[in-house]
Structure formats: structure tokens, C-alpha cells
Design a protein around this motif. Structure first.
Motif, PDB file in Angstrom:
ATOM      1  N   PRO A  17      10.212   1.181  -5.474  1.00 43.89           N
ATOM      2  CA  PRO A  17      10.776  -0.014  -4.904  1.00 43.89           C
ATOM      3  C   PRO A  17      10.169  -0.433  -3.584  1.00 43.89           C
ATOM      4  O   PRO A  17       9.334   0.547  -3.036  1.00 43.89           O
ATOM      5  CB  PRO A  17      12.258   0.301  -4.774  1.00 43.89           C
ATOM      6  CG  PRO A  17      12.347   1.788  -4.341  1.00 43.89           C
ATOM      7  CD  PRO A  17      11.287   2.217  -5.173  1.00 43.89           C
ATOM      8  N   GLY A  42       4.701  -3.421 -10.287  1.00 41.16           N
ATOM      9  CA  GLY A  42       3.437  -4.172  -9.795  1.00 41.16           C
ATOM     10  C   GLY A  42       2.238  -4.607 -11.068  1.00 41.16           C
ATOM     11  O   GLY A  42       2.882  -4.735 -12.084  1.00 41.16           O
ATOM     12  N   ILE A  66       1.101   2.657 -12.099  1.00 41.61           N
ATOM     13  CA  ILE A  66       1.878   4.118 -12.372  1.00 41.61           C
ATOM     14  C   ILE A  66       2.181   4.007 -13.958  1.00 41.61           C
ATOM     15  O   ILE A  66       1.925   5.063 -14.641  1.00 41.61           O
ATOM     16  CB  ILE A  66       3.135   4.159 -11.491  1.00 41.61           C
ATOM     17  CG1 ILE A  66       2.849   4.230 -10.039  1.00 41.61           C
ATOM     18  CG2 ILE A  66       3.799   5.558 -12.018  1.00 41.61           C
ATOM     19  CD1 ILE A  66       4.115   4.565  -9.280  1.00 41.61           C
ATOM     20  N   GLU A  97       8.680  -5.660 -13.366  1.00 37.06           N
ATOM     21  CA  GLU A  97       8.464  -6.135 -12.297  1.00 37.06           C
ATOM     22  C   GLU A  97       8.848  -7.610 -11.798  1.00 37.06           C
ATOM     23  O   GLU A  97       8.668  -8.453 -12.979  1.00 37.06           O
ATOM     24  CB  GLU A  97       6.636  -6.038 -12.237  1.00 37.06           C
ATOM     25  CG  GLU A  97       5.888  -6.848 -11.099  1.00 37.06           C
ATOM     26  CD  GLU A  97       6.315  -6.449  -9.885  1.00 37.06           C
ATOM     27  OE1 GLU A  97       6.070  -5.590  -9.251  1.00 37.06           O
ATOM     28  OE2 GLU A  97       6.312  -7.435  -9.010  1.00 37.06           O
ATOM     29  N   VAL A  98       8.993  -8.075 -10.850  1.00 35.92           N
ATOM     30  CA  VAL A  98       9.417  -9.430 -10.592  1.00 35.92           C
ATOM     31  C   VAL A  98       8.516 -10.457 -10.359  1.00 35.92           C
ATOM     32  O   VAL A  98       8.787 -11.594 -10.668  1.00 35.92           O
ATOM     33  CB  VAL A  98      10.353  -9.412  -9.357  1.00 35.92           C
ATOM     34  CG1 VAL A  98       9.744  -9.434  -8.158  1.00 35.92           C
ATOM     35  CG2 VAL A  98      11.597 -10.618  -9.296  1.00 35.92           C
TER      36      VAL A  98
HETATM   37  N1  SAH Z   1       4.234   0.862  -8.681  1.00 29.37           N
HETATM   38  C1  SAH Z   1       3.337  -0.440  -8.137  1.00 29.37           C
HETATM   39  C2  SAH Z   1       3.972  -1.527  -7.032  1.00 29.37           C
HETATM   40  C3  SAH Z   1       4.934  -0.941  -6.075  1.00 29.37           C
HETATM   41  S1  SAH Z   1       5.148  -2.017  -4.858  1.00 29.37           S
HETATM   42  C4  SAH Z   1       2.195   0.317  -7.468  1.00 29.37           C
HETATM   43  O1  SAH Z   1       2.194   1.437  -7.015  1.00 29.37           O
HETATM   44  O2  SAH Z   1       1.149  -0.390  -7.598  1.00 29.37           O
HETATM   45  C5  SAH Z   1       6.755  -2.638  -5.152  1.00 29.37           C
HETATM   46  C6  SAH Z   1       6.838  -3.833  -6.222  1.00 29.37           C
HETATM   47  O3  SAH Z   1       8.123  -4.017  -6.607  1.00 29.37           O
HETATM   48  C7  SAH Z   1       6.020  -5.001  -5.849  1.00 29.37           C
HETATM   49  O4  SAH Z   1       5.165  -5.140  -7.116  1.00 29.37           O
HETATM   50  C8  SAH Z   1       7.296  -5.943  -5.941  1.00 29.37           C
HETATM   51  O5  SAH Z   1       6.854  -7.245  -6.357  1.00 29.37           O
HETATM   52  C9  SAH Z   1       8.246  -5.339  -6.895  1.00 29.37           C
HETATM   53  N2  SAH Z   1       9.554  -5.647  -7.001  1.00 29.37           N
HETATM   54  C10 SAH Z   1      10.595  -6.131  -5.662  1.00 29.37           C
HETATM   55  N3  SAH Z   1      11.623  -6.348  -5.744  1.00 29.37           N
HETATM   56  C11 SAH Z   1      11.744  -6.302  -6.996  1.00 29.37           C
HETATM   57  C12 SAH Z   1      13.009  -6.294  -7.875  1.00 29.37           C
HETATM   58  N4  SAH Z   1      14.014  -6.427  -7.748  1.00 29.37           N
HETATM   59  N5  SAH Z   1      12.700  -5.888  -9.371  1.00 29.37           N
HETATM   60  C13 SAH Z   1      11.548  -5.533  -9.776  1.00 29.37           C
HETATM   61  N6  SAH Z   1      10.254  -5.678  -9.092  1.00 29.37           N
HETATM   62  C14 SAH Z   1      10.482  -5.752  -7.835  1.00 29.37           C
END
Ligand code: SAH
Length: 492
Positions: free
Chosen positions: A421, A343, A347, A362-363
Motif C-alpha cells: 500500500p 500498480g 510484483i 489497483e485503483v
Molecule cells: N506494487 C506496485 C505499486 C505500489 S505503490 C509497485 O511496486 O510498483 C501503491 C499503489 O497503490 C499505487 O499504484 C496506488 O495507485 C495504489 N493504491 C492507492 N490506494 C489504493 C487502494 N485503496 N486500493 C488499491 N490500490 C490503491
């Protein structure tokens, strides 16, 4: 027994379903009963019959569950937000803990004794109210044509008028009342979803709990046109509205977001700040934890949050969840750590305070821009971020020719990998790559314990042992469960 719609049965409710409905059984046939709770004995009417289960409505509560409490919110049965508010908070926590344990046993294949041994006590809130730092209020009209704002009734798009959700900040009510009053005085229309006409669709409010900073974003049914045109008047008598909102203590950012699409997606792509800053700030502290107490340290991270960024909605519990993940990572200052699904780097930046080097993946590209900016603003130099899917970025680094550089080698064999995830869990390629990288520890932060259990099974079959797990209640009165787990490599 042939079950039919409208039949009435007496059932005892035993469990809570995915949407917060009570689950009872008659001869192995499951009934999903809205508004019923475990421990209730109730007369229910079948509303929809399927092959192996049916939906039912509560007709009469014959013997209420001893765990029922009087819900504080008068709208809780209509509103889709707090599915289990009528259950005592203590039992809500017990339910969440049991749900995770059951999934780990049933789906993960772990022995029940093992799960009981490794699970730490659930982290609940001392005061499980007004914890949300973000609220999105739809605007519209009541049946009588009165301008209103509030919440969608569960699974519908009809609005229940309520400007003071008990999960949100107190300031929300004042802000919404100023906007409603302005709309009435200046004849500003609310959006009509069916006709696609009218101006104000939603109002998004965010509050930095530690900074006290407030953000208001008014989502309107219009095209943005010229970006950055700060002086543009998008809302009738806009300056008067802005002047009133700006007087509120803590007001930091007022913006307009443009969404002219006929869609359920709340925000459009373009946002223009009409007063103050584009972002608000919030600070999170790192806590030391030994499994029971949380002791605040002087280490912290400040985050910049824009209207569209993803940011945990319960900041008090997020600090504890991240601190738990950090304690599971057991960092000493030298480690190389991957933070997958990072995100805006929430973290990752916690980890960076105690690690040698952190790599976030992050995507969403905008989230990575925020992550890099957050690292810069906090003078964190040991965090790098990559845009892409975890299941593509990680193998790309792993399969790179070895021996290129010391850093590339460290990235191929990190000490710790953290994953957080979305609900569908990790892609199997991602898990297989983690196993090939053979980190000493894996920390899995999950918002869905069923996919967590499925993924842990793969990791444990691949040479890891589940060491500890902890539920952290981020969504008090709702059914969602957040959990952090720690795995240790067993094979040498
Ligand atoms: N760790 C962060 C976000 C967790 S939410 C926090 O606590 O704030 C999960 C995140 O995974 C989202 O930001 C979403 O965009 C991302 N995401 C979804 N599928 C993904 C993938 N295949 N690879 C990388 N990131 C991904």
C-alpha cells in the motif's frame, strides 16, 4: 524552562526525524535541528517554539559526529533530496533498520527479542549512487535572470542550478544541456510560476537500466489541443531540438506533455510523442535468496513504462525487494495469490512466474491497462487484474455466493495475499477481509514502517505470526525506508 525563539542551546543529537533533521533533547523538550546528525554536539538557535518541541538551526558544530562523511554533492544542504548524505552509508542503513525495529516494537506491540530474531540483515547497495531511473527537472531563471534547470531548494520553489544530480543517470546532464542550449539559441522561455507565463516547465527523463533506453518528456505550459498531432510544432525550432536529442545513444522516446494549470502537479493529462516510441522498456530479473545472498535466475519480466506510469525509481533494489517478497510468498507453482495495490503489476508478474494464478487490484485504471499489457507482452496468462480500491474489490469477491465456480472458491480462500500500500497503509476493511479469507501467508511490502506496524498488529491479533522482515534500501541518502514482511497463519 521557558523556551524562546533565538535562544541558543548546546545539545547532543540522538536521532533522525521524519524529514532527516537531527533530534536532540533538553529536559524532555525535543529540538529538531536541520543539518545535524546523531552523534553531533552542537550549538543551535531556536527558530520556532511549539508547546512540546522546537525547531532549531545549527549555529556551530562543537563536536562533529564520528559518523559524518564529506558529502559528495556540493548542493546537498540546500537541496531537499538527500537529507542524510552527510551520514556514512553504513550508519544510514543501521538507522533505517533501527527505525523499523523501533516502530514494530512501539506501534506494533511486538517484543524487542522477537523483532531482533525475525529481522534479516538490511539490503544496502554496493554503490549507492546514480541509482535513480527517473528525474524531473524544473526549468526557470536564476536571481540574475539566467535560464537554469536543477532542483528546488528544500521546501521552496527556487531552483538551484545543477544538471548532474549524483543519484541520477549520467545521461541526464547531456540531455539537459542540449535543451538549455536550444532554449537559449531559439529564445524559448522557461515557465514563471508566479506569473503563469513562459513555456518550458519541467523535463522528465527516464532510463531503462537494463535496456539502456532513454525517454525525454518536455512538460510545457500550453493546451494539448489535437491529440496525436505528431507533426505539430509545440516548441520553437522543435525539429532541431529533436534531431539533437535523437542522436544520443539509447534515445527511444521524446514527447511533449501539456500542463497549463497553475499547479504544483508536474504533468498534465495529455502527452504527445514527437519522436520514437511512446514507451520505453525495462527488464527485471528474479533472484533467488536464502536471506543473505541474491542469486540471479533466468526468470525475468519486461515492463513497458510510459511517462506518467508509476515505476520504482531504484531498479537494482526493486529487483531485490520483489525477490524478497517472492521468497516470502514461498510459491511452488500451484498457489492462488492476490496482489493488492499492484500498480502496473510489477510484483504481480514476478509472482505469476512461480504461482498458479495471480489476481492484482489497483485503483488507477491506466496502471491496470499497463499491467494487462505487460502480462500479455511477457506471455503471462495466469495474472488477472481488477480496477478498484482493495477495500472494496476484495470484500466483493469474498462475499460472493460460494460454490459458483472452482475459481471463485479459490479466490475467496487464496494461499497467499501480498499487499504493497501507499504510506497511509491498508484500510481496516481490507485487513479484516484478509483475515476472513485466511490465506496461509501474508506478505506485506511497506514504504512507511509506522503504518506497517499498526497493520501488523491487527493481522497478528487476528491469528497470524510475524515470521520474517527485511529492510531494503531503495532511497540511499534519503530518509524513506522500504521493508518487506512475511506472516504465517497460526490458528487452524
Ligand atoms: N506494487 C506496485 C505499486 C505500489 S505503490 C509497485 O511496486 O510498483 C501503491 C499503489 O497503490 C499505487 O499504484 C496506488 O495507485 C495504489 N493504491 C492507492 N490506494 C489504493 C487502494 N485503496 N486500493 C488499491 N490500490 C490503491
Amino acid at each position: 524552562m521557558a523556551f524562546q525563539k533565538n535562544q541558543i542551546y548546546t545539545v547532543e543529537i540522538e536521532d533522525i526525524g521524519a524529514e532527516g533533521e537531527g533530534i536532540g533533547r533538553i529536559e524532555g523538550f525535543s529540538l529538531f535541528v536541520k543539518d545535524a546528525l546523531p552523534g553531533d554536539k552542537a550549538k543551535v538557535r531556536l527558530t520556532k517554539v511549539k508547546k512540546n518541541y522546537a525547531y532549531a538551526r545549527l549555529e556551530e558544530l562543537l563536536e562533529p559526529s564520528p559518523d559524518r562523511v564529506t558529502p559528495r554533492c556540493p548542493f546537498h544542504r540546500q537541496c531537499g533530496g538527500c537529507q542524510i548524505q552527510a551520514l556514512s552509508y553504513e550508519k544510514q542503513l543501521a538507522f533505517k533498520q533501527t527505525k523499523v525495529e523501533n516502530n514494530l516494537v512501539r506501534i506494533g506491540g511486538f517484543a524487542p527479542e522477537k523483532i531482533r530474531e525475525i529481522m534479516e540483515p538490511v539490503i544496502g547497495m554496493e554503490d549507492p549512487w546514480r541509482y535513480r531511473n527517473k528525474a524531473q527537472y524544473p526549468f526557470g531563471y536564476s536571481g540574475e535572470g539566467e535560464l537554469i534547470t536543477g532542483f528546488y531548494a528544500g521546501r521552496t520553489h527556487s531552483i538551484i542550478a545543477n544538471t548532474d544530480c549524483l543519484l541520477g543517470a549520467r545521461e541526464n546532464q547531456k540531455i539537459l544541456e542540449i535543451i538549455l542550449k536550444h532554449m537559449e539559441q531559439c529564445h524559448v522561455s522557461a515557465y514563471d510560476e508566479k506569473k503563469g507565463r513562459g513555456l518550458v516547465r519541467h523535463v522528465l527523463i527516464r532510463k531503462g537500466f537494463s535496456s539502456g533506453e532513454l525517454m525525454v518528456c518536455i512538460v510545457i505550459n500550453a493546451d494539448g489541443g489535437k491529440s496525436g498531432a505528431r507533426a505539430e510544432r509545440w516548441i520553437p525550432e522543435q525539429n532541431r531540438l529533436v534531431d539533437r536529442l535523437a542522436l544520443l545513444h539509447g534515445m527511444t522516446s521524446i514527447s511533449v506533455n501539456f500542463n497549463s494549470e497553475k499547479t504544483n502537479v508536474i504533468m498534465g493529462a495529455e502527452t504527445v510523442t514527437i519522436w520514437g516510441r511512446d514507451k520505453i522498456r525495462d527488464k527485471m530479473h528474479l533472484f533467488r535468496t536464502d536471506g543473505s545472498e541474491f542469486v540471479k535466475t533466468d526468470k525475468s519480466v519486461t515492463y513497458e513504462i510510459s511517462p506518467r506510469s508509476f515505476y520504482q525509481v531504484n531498479p537494482v533494489q526493486a529487483e531485490r525487494l520483489y525477490s524478497t517478497a517472492l521468497s516470502y510468498a514461498a510459491l511452488t507453482g500451484k498457489e492462488t495469490v492476490w496482489d493488492l495495490y499492484c500498480g502496473i503489476g510489477t510484483i504481480s508478474l514476478f509472482l505469476a512466474r512461480d504461482a498458479g494464478q495471480v489476481y492484482g487490484v489497483e485503483v488507477v485504471p491506466e496502471a491496470i491497462e499497463d499491467a494487462r499489457e505487460n502480462a500479455r507482452k511477457n506471455n503471462i496468462a495466469n495474472a488477472k487484474f481488477f480496477v478498484g480500491r482493495a477495500e472494496e474489490v476484495l470484500p466483493a469477491f469474498y462475499e460472493e455466493e460460494s460454490g459458483i465456480s472452482e475459481e471463485a472458491e479459490a479466490m475467496r480462500h487464496p494461499d497467499v495475499i501480498v499487499v504493497d500500500p501507499p504510506r497511509k497503509g491498508c484500510d481496516e476493511i481490507c485487513l479484516r477481509t484478509i483475515l476472513r479469507m485466511r490465506p496461509e501467508r501474508i506478505v506485506y511490502v511497506s514504504c512507511d514502517s509506522a503504518t506497517l506496524a499498526r497493520d501488523l498488529r491487527i493481522l497478528c491479533q487476528g491469528g497470524y505470526e510475524l515470521k520474517r522482515g527485511r529492510v531494503c534500501d531503495q532511497f540511499c541518502h534519503g530518509v524513506h525506508v522500504e521493508v518487506a514482511c512475511c506472516l504465517q497463519r497460526v490458528s487452524s
